[in-house]
Design an enzyme around this catalytic site. Structure first.
Site, PDB file in Angstrom:
ATOM      1  N   SER A 245       0.846  -1.200   0.000  1.00 30.79           N
ATOM      2  CA  SER A 245       0.000   0.000   0.000  1.00 30.79           C
ATOM      3  C   SER A 245       0.879   1.246   0.000  1.00 30.79           C
ATOM      4  O   SER A 245       2.050   1.186  -0.376  1.00 30.79           O
ATOM      5  CB  SER A 245      -0.945  -0.028   1.201  1.00 30.79           C
ATOM      6  N   ASN A 246       0.338   2.372   0.395  1.00 36.09           N
ATOM      7  CA  ASN A 246       1.080   3.648   0.400  1.00 36.09           C
ATOM      8  C   ASN A 246       0.463   4.547   1.475  1.00 36.09           C
ATOM      9  O   ASN A 246      -0.570   4.217   2.054  1.00 36.09           O
ATOM     10  CB  ASN A 246       1.005   4.291  -1.001  1.00 36.09           C
TER      11      ASN A 246
END
Ligand code: PMT
Length: 215
Positions: free
Chosen positions: A26-27
């Site tokens: 993810s981020n």
């Protein structure tokens, strides 16, 4: 007769690409930029649908929210909602890649390899352009964001062209007070004709209001 409200669809937040139920790629997107635009759009009298990745924000009043986890889920919801929309604004930080396989149960350490095989995720803006705008809803206006590190102009102009956008909002996510998680942002807006406008550092809500003035 009263005119129906114009509809805006906004994507926000990160996507998560699981390799098993407890691990994912993810981020750091928090959804703040997209939620601020949703609030500004309600103020302007739009019907607003917000497609949100996993974030910890309250839904702005008057907004229909659809929660998703992965890029493929976000893409499916975006295509569905864009069919009856006037404007589609993509602020989400979509994972470009996902693990080739997702295990149904938690993997044990010795079942995992040090090399993770990845496959490409769909590009949501390009998919909405190809399957909604070019196939029926030709008046749909597409707006993107560009998250860059360093001078964002060149890359943002390329993305604006390649994704068929009216305009793109570029931010240098390494700049102070800008990008992921901040309550403020500093952006440059580039349109498809090559015009560009740099905005001062301001709250994400103020930027949302500027964007809604443009659409
Ligand atoms: O959520 P916050 O914490 O408030 O942070 C805000 C933000 C930094 C996430 C936001 O301001 C921002 O820059 N969003 C765009 C993030 C991004 O993924 O940029 P990109 O340059 O990789 O993508 C360009 C555009 O294509 C974006 O509109 C993106 O939503 C879209 N995209 C990207 C990949 C993909 N597979 N499908 C897409 O539609």
């Amino acid at each position: 007769m009263k005119k129906a409200k114009a509809k805006v669809v906004i994507t926000a937040g990160p996507t998560r690409e699981h390799l098993d139920p407890v691990r994912f790629l993810s981020n750091p997107s928090t959804g703040r930029m997209g939620f601020a635009i949703a609030k500004a759009a309600v103020e302007r009298g739009f019907e607003v649908t917000l497609i949100a990745g996993p974030v910890a924000l309250k839904t702005p009043k008057g907004v229909k929210r659809i929660d998703v986890v992965s890029a493929r889920e976000m893409c499916a919801a975006a295509v569905e909602e864009a069919k009856a929309a006037d404007v589609f604004i993509a602020t989400a930080a979509v994972a470009d890649w996902r693990p080739a396989k997702c295990a149904a149960r938690k993997l044990k350490k010795d079942e995992m390899s040090s090399v993770l095989k990845l496959v490409r995720n769909p590009d949501i803006l390009k998919t909405v352009n190809a399957t909604v705008k070019r196939k029926g809803n030709s008046d749909l206006k597409l707006v993107g964001f560009a998250a860059e590190t360093g001078n964002p102009i060149c890359e943002a102009a390329r993305k604006c062209r390649e994704k068929g956008l009216e305009f793109i909002v570029a931010n240098d996510v390494t700049a102070k007070g800008a990008g992921f998680g901040a309550s403020t942002n500093r952006v440059v807006i580039l349109d498809k004709f090559g015009n560009r406008k740099a905005l001062a550092l301001m709250s994400k809500l103020a930027i949302g209001r500027r964007i809604m003035s443009l659409v």
